[in-house]
Design a protein around this motif. Structure first.
Motif, PDB file in Angstrom:
ATOM      1  N   ARG A  49      -0.807  -5.048  -2.003  1.00 54.26           N
ATOM      2  CA  ARG A  49      -1.210  -6.327  -1.419  1.00 54.26           C
ATOM      3  C   ARG A  49      -1.849  -6.064  -0.078  1.00 54.26           C
ATOM      4  NH1 ARG A  49       0.267  -9.862   2.123  1.00 54.26           N
ATOM      5  NH2 ARG A  49       2.154  -8.785   2.750  1.00 54.26           N
ATOM      6  N   SER A  50      -2.869  -6.854   0.271  1.00 50.41           N
ATOM      7  CA  SER A  50      -3.553  -6.624   1.541  1.00 50.41           C
ATOM      8  C   SER A  50      -4.026  -7.933   2.143  1.00 50.41           C
ATOM      9  CB  SER A  50      -4.747  -5.685   1.334  1.00 50.41           C
ATOM     10  OG  SER A  50      -5.434  -5.478   2.555  1.00 50.41           O
ATOM     11  N   ASP A  51      -3.790  -8.093   3.437  1.00 48.28           N
ATOM     12  CA  ASP A  51      -4.332  -9.222   4.185  1.00 48.28           C
ATOM     13  C   ASP A  51      -5.714  -8.887   4.742  1.00 48.28           C
ATOM     14  OD1 ASP A  51      -1.965 -10.636   3.763  1.00 48.28           O
ATOM     15  OD2 ASP A  51      -1.022  -9.772   5.549  1.00 48.28           O
ATOM     16  N   ARG A  52      -6.149  -7.659   4.556  1.00 50.65           N
ATOM     17  CA  ARG A  52      -7.470  -7.214   4.980  1.00 50.65           C
ATOM     18  C   ARG A  52      -8.352  -7.015   3.743  1.00 50.65           C
ATOM     19  NH1 ARG A  52      -7.356  -5.140  10.250  1.00 50.65           N
ATOM     20  NH2 ARG A  52      -5.271  -4.869  11.141  1.00 50.65           N
ATOM     21  N   PRO A  53      -9.658  -7.005   3.907  1.00 44.37           N
ATOM     22  CA  PRO A  53     -10.520  -6.672   2.772  1.00 44.37           C
ATOM     23  C   PRO A  53     -10.165  -5.283   2.243  1.00 44.37           C
ATOM     24  CG  PRO A  53     -11.815  -7.583   4.575  1.00 44.37           C
ATOM     25  CD  PRO A  53     -10.433  -7.357   5.117  1.00 44.37           C
ATOM     26  N   ALA A  54     -10.104  -5.134   0.927  1.00 41.92           N
ATOM     27  CA  ALA A  54      -9.735  -3.858   0.322  1.00 41.92           C
ATOM     28  C   ALA A  54     -10.454  -3.711  -1.008  1.00 41.92           C
ATOM     29  CB  ALA A  54      -8.231  -3.763   0.121  1.00 41.92           C
ATOM     30  N   GLU A  55     -10.858  -2.482  -1.305  1.00 37.89           N
ATOM     31  CA  GLU A  55     -11.539  -2.202  -2.564  1.00 37.89           C
ATOM     32  C   GLU A  55     -11.279  -0.748  -2.926  1.00 37.89           C
ATOM     33  OE1 GLU A  55     -16.048  -2.436  -4.494  1.00 37.89           O
ATOM     34  OE2 GLU A  55     -15.684  -3.058  -2.428  1.00 37.89           O
ATOM     35  N   ASN A  56     -10.965  -0.519  -4.215  1.00 39.30           N
ATOM     36  CA  ASN A  56     -10.689   0.843  -4.700  1.00 39.30           C
ATOM     37  C   ASN A  56      -9.592   1.520  -3.888  1.00 39.30           C
ATOM     38  OD1 ASN A  56     -12.718   0.608  -6.665  1.00 39.30           O
ATOM     39  ND2 ASN A  56     -14.298   1.287  -5.215  1.00 39.30           N
ATOM     40  N   ASP A  57      -8.567   0.725  -3.537  1.00 37.35           N
ATOM     41  CA  ASP A  57      -7.406   1.207  -2.777  1.00 37.35           C
ATOM     42  C   ASP A  57      -7.788   1.747  -1.401  1.00 37.35           C
ATOM     43  OD1 ASP A  57      -5.572   0.585  -4.851  1.00 37.35           O
ATOM     44  OD2 ASP A  57      -6.221   2.376  -5.918  1.00 37.35           O
ATOM     45  N   LYS A  58      -8.915   1.225  -0.864  1.00 38.35           N
ATOM     46  CA  LYS A  58      -9.328   1.530   0.502  1.00 38.35           C
ATOM     47  C   LYS A  58      -9.238   0.239   1.317  1.00 38.35           C
ATOM     48  CE  LYS A  58     -13.326   3.145  -0.822  1.00 38.35           C
ATOM     49  NZ  LYS A  58     -14.687   3.754  -0.771  1.00 38.35           N
ATOM     50  N   ALA A  59      -8.538   0.290   2.442  1.00 40.55           N
ATOM     51  CA  ALA A  59      -8.391  -0.889   3.299  1.00 40.55           C
ATOM     52  C   ALA A  59      -9.452  -0.861   4.391  1.00 40.55           C
ATOM     53  CB  ALA A  59      -7.006  -0.917   3.924  1.00 40.55           C
ATOM     54  N   LEU A  60     -10.229  -1.949   4.497  1.00 45.83           N
ATOM     55  CA  LEU A  60     -11.232  -2.045   5.550  1.00 45.83           C
ATOM     56  C   LEU A  60     -10.559  -2.570   6.814  1.00 45.83           C
ATOM     57  CD1 LEU A  60     -14.131  -1.988   6.609  1.00 45.83           C
ATOM     58  CD2 LEU A  60     -14.426  -4.313   5.685  1.00 45.83           C
ATOM     59  N   LEU A  61     -10.490  -1.707   7.839  1.00 50.14           N
ATOM     60  CA  LEU A  61      -9.822  -2.099   9.081  1.00 50.14           C
ATOM     61  C   LEU A  61     -10.744  -2.881  10.008  1.00 50.14           C
ATOM     62  CD1 LEU A  61      -7.664   1.041   9.966  1.00 50.14           C
ATOM     63  CD2 LEU A  61      -7.198  -0.829   8.382  1.00 50.14           C
ATOM     64  N   GLY A  62     -12.051  -2.618   9.936  1.00 51.96           N
ATOM     65  CA  GLY A  62     -12.991  -3.309  10.810  1.00 51.96           C
ATOM     66  C   GLY A  62     -14.194  -2.438  11.074  1.00 51.96           C
ATOM     67  N   THR A  63     -14.909  -2.745  12.134  1.00 53.23           N
ATOM     68  CA  THR A  63     -16.071  -1.937  12.523  1.00 53.23           C
ATOM     69  C   THR A  63     -15.930  -1.503  13.971  1.00 53.23           C
ATOM     70  OG1 THR A  63     -17.309  -3.908  13.167  1.00 53.23           O
ATOM     71  CG2 THR A  63     -17.600  -3.110  10.905  1.00 53.23           C
ATOM     72  N   VAL A  64     -16.531  -0.368  14.292  1.00 55.93           N
ATOM     73  CA  VAL A  64     -16.522   0.157  15.660  1.00 55.93           C
ATOM     74  C   VAL A  64     -17.966   0.509  16.038  1.00 55.93           C
ATOM     75  CG1 VAL A  64     -14.168   1.016  15.580  1.00 55.93           C
ATOM     76  CG2 VAL A  64     -16.023   2.497  14.831  1.00 55.93           C
ATOM     77  N   LEU A  65     -18.249   0.340  17.288  1.00 56.73           N
ATOM     78  CA  LEU A  65     -19.581   0.687  17.798  1.00 56.73           C
ATOM     79  C   LEU A  65     -19.525   2.077  18.423  1.00 56.73           C
ATOM     80  CD1 LEU A  65     -22.518  -0.013  18.540  1.00 56.73           C
ATOM     81  CD2 LEU A  65     -21.621  -1.055  20.656  1.00 56.73           C
ATOM     82  N   ILE A  66     -20.383   2.977  17.936  1.00 59.90           N
ATOM     83  CA  ILE A  66     -20.459   4.336  18.482  1.00 59.90           C
ATOM     84  C   ILE A  66     -21.849   4.519  19.083  1.00 59.90           C
ATOM     85  CG2 ILE A  66     -20.317   6.803  17.972  1.00 59.90           C
ATOM     86  CD1 ILE A  66     -18.527   6.153  15.624  1.00 59.90           C
ATOM     87  N   SER A  67     -21.872   4.875  20.365  1.00 62.14           N
ATOM     88  CA  SER A  67     -23.147   5.107  21.048  1.00 62.14           C
ATOM     89  C   SER A  67     -23.311   6.597  21.318  1.00 62.14           C
ATOM     90  CB  SER A  67     -23.207   4.320  22.362  1.00 62.14           C
ATOM     91  OG  SER A  67     -22.144   4.704  23.219  1.00 62.14           O
ATOM     92  N   THR A  68     -24.539   7.015  21.527  1.00 61.17           N
ATOM     93  CA  THR A  68     -24.791   8.423  21.868  1.00 61.17           C
ATOM     94  C   THR A  68     -24.735   8.586  23.374  1.00 61.17           C
ATOM     95  OG1 THR A  68     -27.160   7.970  21.860  1.00 61.17           O
ATOM     96  CG2 THR A  68     -26.186   8.846  19.830  1.00 61.17           C
ATOM     97  N   LYS A  69     -24.395   9.787  23.811  1.00 56.50           N
ATOM     98  CA  LYS A  69     -24.299  10.053  25.247  1.00 56.50           C
ATOM     99  C   LYS A  69     -25.681  10.016  25.892  1.00 56.50           C
ATOM    100  CE  LYS A  69     -20.108  12.867  25.196  1.00 56.50           C
ATOM    101  NZ  LYS A  69     -19.508  14.172  25.490  1.00 56.50           N
TER     102      LYS A  69
END
Length: 645
Positions: A625-645
């Motif tokens: 059971r998941s309160d987050r989006p999930a597909e193929n037994d993978k739970a999507l936690l969210g998104t993160v922004l990654i910038s280059t130095k």
């Protein structure tokens, strides 16, 4: 730190515990006595009972007790100052009816009347326990206390043991009792050896606090306390080595003895609470769990024989048990206005007040009262079986939004699977148990602006007696479900992996991510069950809106081959121990540090989390059971922004 919430100060708790919503008593103590005006006549088989009168039992009354009370309790103990085997016809008729209903019965006897025929009858009718008031380990000492039939009694007991072996029966379980007197206390170690020889399960040392005329000046703990305590504690070591359980009665005295300065005053009722009087209450669960009924039909709250609270020859037992007088006594016992008789009772000790908890385990002592739960048991974890309904009380803070209850369906045919949870003032919430494994059911809670105590009522669609479902099962309790734990949490987005582990949430440090930088990734978990193998976490990051290559997704930027995804794996640990070592119900806060590759493209990355057994990275744990989006037994936690130095 928030203020403690005391259950005994909570009006909702007091009203419930003194209402007609409490359960039927679990234990019936039925008195066979010839000394009805004696304040000690409910104490079984006292030493030196002189001028015994014949036992007379009202059979109409006994039949009423059988049909209206005995058939609905968990067990029955025959108490009183007379051996029930002195009236065998009446007793065997009663025992036969209880055997038919599957209700376990225990008796106290001197052992004098257990001839071969009697022993065989007790075995055939499945008597559960028989306690023999032996009081000595040698013929000479026994004759000083009772009579000269010591060897005859031992012969009777040995014959009964042999008959049990021949018929391959475990019952009746044999127990020995000894009134602690000056004349016999020194023989306690020998009695332990004798108990071992007789395959006895236990020895109970009865501390005599009120002396009859026949044994005046003979109580070992009243008159030779230092000597008696020395013998008792020395005997504890011998009992442990021999495998015989050594008990003391009253039970609370075992812990209280070191703190009692004047034991004479203690037994006369001068037993004040420990320091901090406001934090203690009298320990007396008898008002909720046990009923004492005399041979004449009088109903008492305990074996001290204070004023009767009713008479089953004049009113129904239900009207007495759920009536005003009992209700008033229960409420007073839990509040500060403790009844005088209970306040000075030497048979009950003092206990700390009950602090409401946000995490309630089945082992919690608050569930010992009439909340619909039976005593604790142990499978792979501690649990309590619940009756047709059960209730408990939890502390909820403003941040806590969810109630979780860990339950297990009974492994019996026709066991209930549908249930309802009521948390006033909310509407009832139905639920279903799908297997006989432990399952954690979640319920939303109404919000609160301050810490409060909530009442949770748990009811299954029906209850069942194991003795009715399986003829080989002697468990007569009316049960519906097994309960292991209940708690409240604030985590709004949980992911349940395989009914073994719950991901509660996560956080990262720092908040802004850069290529080539380090990230501390914290995950918070709750274990639901012990995992058979150690578990590893896979964190997978993929650039949003970018196509994935067949093998590795890449893009050239300023002459650098940049990737669109990366991942990090780590073993899940708590206190240095892997998941296979965790106790169910453990809260885990795990930190994992990883580096962001310098070769990835900047942008928003989707973060997915999976669990897999160590050594088997392709075998993901299923998401139940998941309160987050999930597909193929993978739970999507969210998104993160990654910038280059």
């Amino acid at each position: 730190m928030s203020e403690k919430l005391i259950l005994e100060n909570n009006e909702q708790f007091l009203e419930f515990m003194s209402s007609d919503r409490i359960t039927f008593p679990k234990h019936l103590k039925l008195e066979f006595s010839t000394y009805l005006n004696d304040s000690m006549s409910m104490l079984p088989c006292r030493p030196v009972i002189l001028d015994k009168k014949p036992l007379v039992i009202d059979k109409d009354l006994l039949n009423y007790l059988v049909t209206s009370i005995a058939a609905y309790v968990q067990d029955i103990e025959i108490i009183g100052d007379v051996d029930p085997l002195s009236e065998k016809d009446t007793f065997f008729d009663f025992l036969e009816k209880m055997d038919f209903l599957g209700i376990p019965v225990s008796i106290h006897s001197t052992g004098e009347t257990i001839d071969a025929d009697t022993a065989q009858k007790l075995i055939d009718l499945n008597l559960e326990n028989i306690s023999i008031a032996l009081d000595a380990a040698t013929p000479d000492t026994y004759s000083k206390i009772r009579n000269d039939k010591f060897e005859n009694i031992l012969s009777n007991l040995r014959n009964m043991i042999e008959l049990k072996r021949k018929t391959n029966k475990m019952t009746p379980h044999l127990h020995l009792t000894m009134a602690a007197l000056n004349v016999n206390m020194e023989e306690l170690p020998k009695l332990i050896s004798l108990a071992n020889e007789l395959d006895a399960d236990s020895i109970t040392v009865q501390i005599v606090g009120q002396e009859t005329e026949a044994i005046k000046g003979q109580s070992a703990f009243l008159h030779q306390r230092d000597f008696a305590e020395e013998i008792l504690y020395r005997s504890l070591i011998e009992a442990e080595a021999s495998g015989v359980s050594l008990r003391i009665w009253p039970e609370h005295l075992f812990d209280a003895l070191p703190d009692i300065a004047d034991i004479q005053n203690y037994f006369s009722g001068s037993n004040p609470p420990p320091d901090g009087e406001e934090e203690y209450r009298k320990e007396c669960s008898l008002l909720w769990n046990t009923v004492f009924i005399s041979v004449k039909g009088k109903v008492y709250t305990c074996q001290k024989r204070q004023n009767a609270v009713g008479d089953v020859s004049k009113a129904t037992f239900q009207s007495i048990w759920f009536g005003k007088e009992y209700s008033s006594l229960r409420k007073e016992s839990l509040s500060k206005q403790i009844p005088d008789g209970c306040l000075t009772c030497p048979l009950a000790g003092w206990r700390p007040v009950t602090v409401a908890k946000s995490n309630l385990l089945a082992s919690d002592s608050s569930l010992d009262y009439a909340m619909g739960f039976y005593n604790t048991e142990l499978e792979e974890r501690v649990f309590r079986a619940a009756g047709d309904r059960a209730s408990f009380f939890l502390k909820q803070s403003p941040s806590e939004k969810f109630l979780l209850i860990q339950l297990r369906k009974l492994a019996l045919q026709d066991a209930p699977s549908l249930g309802t949870t009521l948390i006033p003032p909310q509407n009832p919430t139905p639920f279903r148990l799908t297997t006989t494994n432990w399952e954690t059911i979640e319920f939303p809670l109404s919000s609160t602006e301050e810490d409060r105590i909530i009442q949770v009522d748990l009811a299954m669609e029906h209850a069942i007696r194991p003795v009715d479902a399986d003829v080989k099962n002697r468990d007569s309790r009316l049960m519906s479900v097994k309960f292991a734990r209940a708690w409240v949490e604030e985590w709004p987005k949980k992911v349940v992996f395989g009914q073994q582990l719950v991901l509660l949430g996560y956080e990262t440090v720092p908040e802004t991510w850069e290529t080539g930088g380090d990230v501390i990734f914290r995950t918070f978990w709750r274990s639901l069950d012990q995992t058979p193998v150690n578990l590893k976490v896979n964190l997978h990051f993929s650039l949003e809106g970018k196509p994935k290559a067949k093998h590795s997704s890449t893009k050239k930027e300023l002459g650098v081959e940049r990737k669109n995804e990366f991942q990090s794996d780590h073993l899940l640990l708590s206190g240095g121990q892997p998941s296979s070592m965790w106790v169910p119900g453990t809260f885990i806060a795990h930190e994992h540090m990883f580096s962001i590759p310098e070769t990835i493209h900047h942008g928003h990355y989707k973060l997915e989390l999976t669990l897999y057994p160590e050594g088997s990275s392709k075998k993901r744990l299923k998401i139940a059971r998941s309160d987050r989006p999930a597909e193929n037994d993978k739970a999507l936690l969210g998104t993160v922004l990654i910038s280059t130095k």
